[in-house]
Scaffold this active site. Structure first.
Site, PDB file in Angstrom:
ATOM      1  N   ASP A 279      55.157   4.373  29.193  1.00 18.58           N
ATOM      2  CA  ASP A 279      56.183   3.353  28.936  1.00 18.58           C
ATOM      3  C   ASP A 279      56.955   3.635  27.637  1.00 18.58           C
ATOM      4  O   ASP A 279      57.954   2.995  27.353  1.00 18.58           O
ATOM      5  CB  ASP A 279      55.525   1.960  28.895  1.00 18.58           C
ATOM      6  CG  ASP A 279      56.521   0.826  29.092  1.00 18.58           C
ATOM      7  OD1 ASP A 279      57.683   1.115  29.454  1.00 18.58           O
ATOM      8  OD2 ASP A 279      56.137  -0.339  28.884  1.00 18.58           O
TER       9      ASP A 279
ATOM     10  N   ARG B  22      62.228   7.467  24.092  1.00 17.50           N
ATOM     11  CA  ARG B  22      62.300   8.499  23.047  1.00 17.50           C
ATOM     12  C   ARG B  22      62.254   9.900  23.641  1.00 17.50           C
ATOM     13  O   ARG B  22      62.784  10.840  23.060  1.00 17.50           O
ATOM     14  CB  ARG B  22      61.190   8.247  22.022  1.00 17.50           C
ATOM     15  CG  ARG B  22      59.795   8.435  22.524  1.00 17.50           C
ATOM     16  CD  ARG B  22      58.746   7.735  21.636  1.00 17.50           C
ATOM     17  NE  ARG B  22      58.744   6.290  21.847  1.00 17.50           N
ATOM     18  CZ  ARG B  22      57.975   5.444  21.167  1.00 17.50           C
ATOM     19  NH1 ARG B  22      57.181   5.874  20.210  1.00 17.50           N
ATOM     20  NH2 ARG B  22      58.032   4.152  21.418  1.00 17.50           N
TER      21      ARG B  22
ATOM     22  N   ASP C 149      63.344   0.750  33.896  1.00 11.73           N
ATOM     23  CA  ASP C 149      62.100   1.130  33.238  1.00 11.73           C
ATOM     24  C   ASP C 149      60.955   0.282  33.785  1.00 11.73           C
ATOM     25  O   ASP C 149      60.768  -0.862  33.378  1.00 11.73           O
ATOM     26  CB  ASP C 149      62.235   0.941  31.715  1.00 11.73           C
ATOM     27  CG  ASP C 149      60.956   1.303  30.974  1.00 11.73           C
ATOM     28  OD1 ASP C 149      60.071   1.921  31.592  1.00 11.73           O
ATOM     29  OD2 ASP C 149      60.871   0.981  29.773  1.00 11.73           O
TER      30      ASP C 149
ATOM     31  N   LYS D  82      54.462  -1.861  33.558  1.00 16.59           N
ATOM     32  CA  LYS D  82      54.744  -3.144  32.910  1.00 16.59           C
ATOM     33  C   LYS D  82      54.322  -4.293  33.832  1.00 16.59           C
ATOM     34  O   LYS D  82      54.363  -4.136  35.050  1.00 16.59           O
ATOM     35  CB  LYS D  82      56.254  -3.287  32.667  1.00 16.59           C
ATOM     36  CG  LYS D  82      56.844  -2.410  31.585  1.00 16.59           C
ATOM     37  CD  LYS D  82      58.333  -2.704  31.432  1.00 16.59           C
ATOM     38  CE  LYS D  82      58.996  -1.751  30.444  1.00 16.59           C
ATOM     39  NZ  LYS D  82      58.537  -1.932  29.051  1.00 16.59           N
TER      40      LYS D  82
ATOM     41  N   GLU E 209      58.987   5.920  27.120  1.00 12.68           N
ATOM     42  CA  GLU E 209      59.768   6.969  27.783  1.00 12.68           C
ATOM     43  C   GLU E 209      61.130   7.205  27.131  1.00 12.68           C
ATOM     44  O   GLU E 209      61.667   8.301  27.200  1.00 12.68           O
ATOM     45  CB  GLU E 209      59.972   6.604  29.264  1.00 12.68           C
ATOM     46  CG  GLU E 209      61.146   5.667  29.589  1.00 12.68           C
ATOM     47  CD  GLU E 209      61.051   4.281  28.943  1.00 12.68           C
ATOM     48  OE1 GLU E 209      59.930   3.859  28.615  1.00 12.68           O
ATOM     49  OE2 GLU E 209      62.090   3.636  28.743  1.00 12.68           O
TER      50      GLU E 209
ATOM     51  N   LYS F 204      70.556   5.560  24.943  1.00 13.50           N
ATOM     52  CA  LYS F 204      69.451   5.550  25.916  1.00 13.50           C
ATOM     53  C   LYS F 204      69.952   5.032  27.258  1.00 13.50           C
ATOM     54  O   LYS F 204      70.523   3.947  27.340  1.00 13.50           O
ATOM     55  CB  LYS F 204      68.293   4.679  25.409  1.00 13.50           C
ATOM     56  CG  LYS F 204      67.164   4.483  26.445  1.00 13.50           C
ATOM     57  CD  LYS F 204      65.955   3.742  25.873  1.00 13.50           C
ATOM     58  CE  LYS F 204      64.949   3.379  26.966  1.00 13.50           C
ATOM     59  NZ  LYS F 204      63.783   2.636  26.448  1.00 13.50           N
TER      60      LYS F 204
ATOM     61  N   ASP G  87      67.724  -1.491  30.380  1.00 15.41           N
ATOM     62  CA  ASP G  87      67.232  -0.425  29.518  1.00 15.41           C
ATOM     63  C   ASP G  87      68.249   0.711  29.347  1.00 15.41           C
ATOM     64  O   ASP G  87      67.927   1.764  28.807  1.00 15.41           O
ATOM     65  CB  ASP G  87      65.886   0.101  30.052  1.00 15.41           C
ATOM     66  CG  ASP G  87      64.954   0.546  28.938  1.00 15.41           C
ATOM     67  OD1 ASP G  87      65.208   0.182  27.779  1.00 15.41           O
ATOM     68  OD2 ASP G  87      63.987   1.269  29.236  1.00 15.41           O
TER      69      ASP G  87
END
Ligand code: BES
Ligand code: MN
Ligand code: ZN
Length: 476
Positions: free
Chosen positions: A326, A330, A249, A256, A328, A244, A267
């Site tokens: 959020d 995946r 993020d 968030k 995101e 990933k 992230d």
């Protein structure tokens, strides 16, 4: 720090002295170690340290005793942290030249390996301060007669772990898809693996709609980074890694809170893990083929952002309901997964990601969480973690969970609910074809709030060493 391997002692002002629990009575130099017998101050228990200052060979020396526990009960994880703690302690005394005695101990190989990895990792720190560091570089002389091959591998593993820490620690204003791709190109050149970068148009041409939906609110264009290492050209077996790569993020429209956002440069910890592992694999010239893919982008907010409630497509063709922008990671991972499975001829695939806050509830910072569709593959993953001193825990896949990722209006939903770590993994599992697959969630292990043992504050380089060992395990 400069690490030297020597077979005899030079002038020094600091010393790390590892001792087995049952070896305390042995006379070392002129140290009054027998005084410690029965004193409870230091019993030689695994990973414990004890600092003393003594006159040895007519000058003052800062000495740190490191307990190794019982000879036949060595634990690599505890050894790493023990050597790291001992190193931090001796360094704090402003020593300039430290000697580390391993030469007369049983199991010298494992001790030398742990010590090498540990001191290099414990010595690392990250900042972007503009004032030059005043501290003089500390020299560490390890006294050992082990085969240099062991030391070299340990050195490479520590260095590649630090490559990953550096990638994570660079803030998101400096480390974004383009600069990450440039960095990987440099590493590929330096270490010897092939790198191919797909820019926006190429990503659009491959119809990676899930990846592009996440990426589109950012002013910084995404990159699909493909790394190929071909150490065994005669074989068609290729191990696939997907990491990933959210260089930031914000949560997107499902924004968030600041407290959650402030560390979200981390992230791309999964990307850092696979990139770090590729540098080690290439450096050690493993006789295996490994291909790694990172879909790098930022999850941001703009008039062009994807929305909660949207239904989007994906490279694999499935439609996806967006319950939360959020979730995101995946979405980027499934397009990277579909790509690696259909275009890179991998025969086994592992994806790794800072994917869910829920993973922190499951295993905290002590272990990474996993799911897998293949017992043999997971066994190899598990052994690779153990060997490196990292920990992993496999979660179950019950039939009930498979229902949760389905949606009324689309093939899948990106917000399947609890158990969040497992359903997030299963979502990615929809795109692995029939391949043996393991999914690893490092949300709890990729980033450390404080320095502790081998860990520095910030990026930890989690899973770099395990992914190296997993590839090594594939050597014919
Ligand atoms: N990157 C986060 C997961 C994360 C959280 C990593 C904390 C490290 C520390 C991920 O993209 C995320 O936001 N996940 C959501 C998913 C939810 C909206 C279904 C989460 O876990 O809250
Ligand atoms: Mn998120
Ligand atoms: Zn994320």
């Amino acid at each position: 720090m400069k690490l030297n391997i020597r077979d005899q002692v030079e002038k020094y002002d600091g010393m790390i002295l590892p001792l087995y629990e049952d070896g305390l009575a042995t006379k070392v130099l002129s140290l009054p170690l027998d005084e410690l017998q029965g004193s409870k101050k230091f019993e030689g228990k695994m990973g414990t340290t004890y600092k003393l200052t003594a006159v040895v060979e007519s000058s003052l020396k800062e000495i740190v005793l490191l307990g190794l526990g019982k000879k036949d009960d060595l634990n690599f994880r505890k050894l790493l942290n023990g050597f790291a703690d001992a190193y931090r302690l001796v360094k704090k005394q402003k020593t300039e030249k430290v000697v580390l005695h391993i030469e007369n101990l049983e199991h010298q190989e494992i001790l030398a390996k742990a010590a090498t990895e540990a001191v290099l990792m414990a010595d690392y720190s990250f900042d972007l301060k503009t004032k030059e560091k005043e501290d003089k570089e500390i020299e560490l002389d390890m006294i050992t007669s082990v085969d240099m091959k062991i030391i070299n591998e340990a050195y490479v593993l520590a260095e590649s772990n630090l490559v990953a820490r550096d990638l994570v620690n660079q803030p998101a204003n400096l480390m974004y898809p383009e600069t990450l791709a440039e960095k990987v190109l440099e590493l590929g050149e330096e270490k010897g693996f092939e790198v191919e970068i797909f820019e926006l148009e190429a990503i659009e041409a491959m119809e990676m709609e899930a990846f592009l939906s996440v990426a589109k609110a950012s002013d910084r264009d995404p990159r699909l980074i493909v790394m190929r290492y071909k150490g065994n050209p005669d074989s068609d077996e290729v191990l696939g890694y997907v990491g990933k790569g959210l260089t930031y993020d914000s949560g997107g429209l499902s924004i968030k809170p600041t407290t959650g956002m402030v560390t979200m440069k981390s992230d791309m910890g999964g990307a850092a893990a696979v990139i770090g592992a590729m540098t080690a694999i290439a450096d050690m010239e493993l006789k295996v083929n490994v291909t790694a893919v990172v879909a790098a982008c930022e999850n941001m907010i703009s008039g062009n952002a994807y929305r909660p409630g949207d239904i989007i497509g994906s490279m694999g063709g499935k439609s996806i309901f967006i319950g939360n922008t959020d979730a995101e990671g995946r979405l980027t991972l499934i397009d990277a997964m579909h790509y690696i499975v259909t275009r890179e001829n991998v025969n086994k695939v592992l994806d790794i990601a800072t994917l869910t806050g829920a993973a922190i509830y499951c295993t905290g910072d002590a272990a990474s969480a996993a799911i897998s569709n293949n017992d043999d593959f997971f066994k190899a993953v598990n052994e690779s973690f153990n060997k490196s001193g990292e920990q992993i825990w496999r979660m179950p896949i019950f039939d009930e969970y498979k229902e949760l990722i389905k949606h009324e209006e689309a093939d899948l939903t990106n917000t399947a609910g609890n158990p969040g770590t497992i359903t997030a993994g299963l979502f990615i599992g929809e795109f692995t074809g029939d391949l043996p697959w393991t999914h690893i969630d490092i949300a709890g292990t990729a980033f450390s709030k404080k320095e502790k043992g081998i860990l520095s504050k910030g990026g930890t380089g989690a899973a770099v060493k395990p992914l190296y060992y997993l590839a090594k395990n594939e050597e014919a």
